[in-house]
Enzyme design. Structure first.
Site, mmCIF file in Angstrom:
data_model
loop_
_atom_site.group_PDB
_atom_site.id
_atom_site.type_symbol
_atom_site.label_atom_id
_atom_site.label_comp_id
_atom_site.label_asym_id
_atom_site.label_seq_id
_atom_site.Cartn_x
_atom_site.Cartn_y
_atom_site.Cartn_z
ATOM 1 N N GLU A 199 -57.808 -27.966 -26.931
ATOM 2 C CA GLU A 199 -58.454 -27.228 -26.133
ATOM 3 C C GLU A 199 -59.644 -26.736 -26.144
ATOM 4 O OE1 GLU A 199 -56.265 -24.879 -22.927
ATOM 5 O OE2 GLU A 199 -55.052 -25.818 -22.165
ATOM 6 N N GLU A 233 -48.529 -24.160 -24.880
ATOM 7 C CA GLU A 233 -48.362 -23.126 -25.509
ATOM 8 C C GLU A 233 -47.085 -22.039 -24.814
ATOM 9 O OE1 GLU A 233 -51.895 -20.848 -24.398
ATOM 10 O OE2 GLU A 233 -53.145 -22.442 -25.219
#
Length: 489
Positions: free
Chosen positions: A255, A108
């Site tokens: 995820e 991220e």
């Protein structure tokens, strides 16, 4: 060789797990791999490239995504030589014994560590150069996991687009993924979408629960119906890519999950029931190759966050309770996965059976069968010629009967379905014809009543398993604006 099919695994439906280690006590990596194999988990994502963990994964056949932690981006993004050394040390030294299929570069980065964004593409290119030089680029792909918050205006999905301020990184990155046959890695958290929507997103819509037709979200531009947040976010990514003229990069969800415990006053929906509902429905949805409304039948490989609870993670109470298992390897809650086969068979409310692994070595199966019918005291008379379970006359079929009889005769106790790694638990009843397996009718089929656990069982049992890896405390919360209009259409 399994490792030689690394590139193709991104087009198949499968469920993997993330392995983090923000725990007060971390077990030996061999304990982790034992748990993975007992649950038939064949895909894992590590948040680093820990040598001990990779050594434990060697020769297991488990497909592995290794990661470059964010703090290493500076060095790798500034030096081709550093990237080459990283690949040599963390990938080439372990492959093909460790079935490494991908390198996740950072986590991220664009949303949580924007100052490192300019280094992301150089790091990915340098690592790709190193794979090419090592002749590993055919087997191992390079990508980077993104928060879904980089997608703006994501409902309706057909109008979604990436944050334009990231174009200078995203455009060349998507071209890179396209040219190397790599997936777009995306973290999708319907839990946070739901929590941030202030009641606009219904809980059932976040949890994959069935919705009446009048409650489904409809994309007015495509007339596609969306029954869950997960599909809507994945399709938003597909549409956002097509907006940039990229149409053949698959999406991999690196995820997703649901916390099973939280602060009752501020996180009332972080419950074991909701975690069970979300992950059980997710697994069925992915494994059925349902695809998404935009791409029906197209697999979306998905990694559950996460294998273990992490009791030392900072933040809200729920941050510590995303695991499928607690720190001691005990299921944090019961998944309801009837019909899912051997995957994550920690369901004790449905009947479970112990069967021979499909990929088990025949000699090891035979040895385990001999042990079960001998020292293991299983009554194997049903396997003799002319008896109900003689056919099919194969080592695998006979071993399954014996393993299952032992497993049930021992009360389905910890470590009683292991047999040196050639057995696995399943929810699918292996009974056939007049051959009824132990468990279906409650019969134990053991000669004797006071058996000790066999020497083939896992040392310490399932209660000894915990995880390794490292999960950085990155922001994963998706903006409420992503799906605020879901029910207004």
């Amino acid at each position: 060789m399994e490792a030689r099919r690394g590139g193709s695994c991104f087009q198949r439906a499968y469920i993997g797990v993330n392995i983090g280690t923000a725990m007060s006590s971390v077990p030996a990596p061999t304990q982790i791999t034992t748990l993975l194999r007992s649950q038939n988990i064949r895909h894992v994502r590590l948040y680093d490239a820990d040598r001990a963990m990779l050594a434990a994964l060697a020769n297991t056949g488990i497909r592995v995504i290794v990661s470059v932690p964010n703090e290493q981006l500076l060095a790798i993004g500034n030096s081709n030589a550093t990237a080459a050394n990283w690949v040599a040390r963390n990938v080439a030294a372990h492959f093909p014994a460790v079935n490494i299929t991908a390198i996740a570069v950072g986590s991220e980065v664009l949303s949580a560590q924007a100052n490192a964004a300019p280094l992301l593409m150089p790091a990915m290119r340098y690592l790709q150069n190193a794979l090419v030089a090592a002749a590993l680029d055919r087997y191992i792909k390079i990508s980077t996991p993104h928060s879904s918050s980089i997608i703006l205006d994501s409902f309706p999905p057909s109008q979604a687009f990436f944050n334009r301020s990231l174009d200078n990184v995203l455009v060349p990155m998507l071209k890179f993924l396209q040219s190397t046959g790599s997936p777009l890695m995306l973290n999708v958290y319907p839990y946070y979408d739901y929590m941030r929507s202030n009641g606009v997103i219904p809980l059932d819509y976040a949890l994959f629960r069935p919705l009446p037709p009048n409650k489904e979200a409809v994309d007015a531009n495509t007339l596609l119906h969306y029954t869950n947040v997960f599909d809507a976010v994945v399709d938003a990514a597909y549409f956002a890519m097509s907006y940039l003229n990229v149409t053949n990069v698959p999406v991999m969800v690196t995820e997703t999950g649901w916390p099973h415990k939280g602060d009752p006053s501020s996180e009332p929906d972080a419950t074991a029931e909701n975690a069970d509902t979300y992950n059980s429905n997710l697994i069925r949805h992915v494994m059925n190759s349902t695809g998404t409304p935009k791409h029906p039948g197209v697999a979306v490989p998905t990694f559950i966050y996460e294998l273990y609870d992490e009791d030392t993670r900072p933040g809200s109470t729920s941050e510590k309770y995303w695991g499928l298992f607690d720190m001691n390897g005990v299921p944090a809650y019961t998944l309801h996965l009837t019909g899912s086969g051997v995957l994550l068979a920690n369901d004790t409310t449905n009947q479970t059976y112990c069967v021979a692994r499909e990929d088990a070595d025949p000699k090891m199966l035979q040895a385990a069968l001999d042990w079960a019918c001998g020292p293991g005291k299983v009554d194997c008379s049903a396997l003799t010629q002319g008896q109900p379970c003689y056919e099919p006359d194969t080592v695998e079929a006979h071993a399954t009967y014996a393993f299952n009889a032992y497993y049930h005769g021992m009360g389905m106790g910890s470590g009683t379905c292991y047999f040196s790694g050639v057995a696995v638990i399943t929810t699918t009843d292996p009974s056939h014809g007049s051959c009824v397996y132990a468990g279906k009718n409650g019969s134990a089929l053991l000669n004797g009543t006071s058996l000790a656990p066999s020497s083939n069982s896992t040392e310490g049992g399932s209660g000894a398993h915990r995880a390794v890896g490292d999960v950085s405390a990155l922001a994963r919360i998706v903006s409420a604006a992503l799906l605020l209009s879901v029910l207004l259409l």
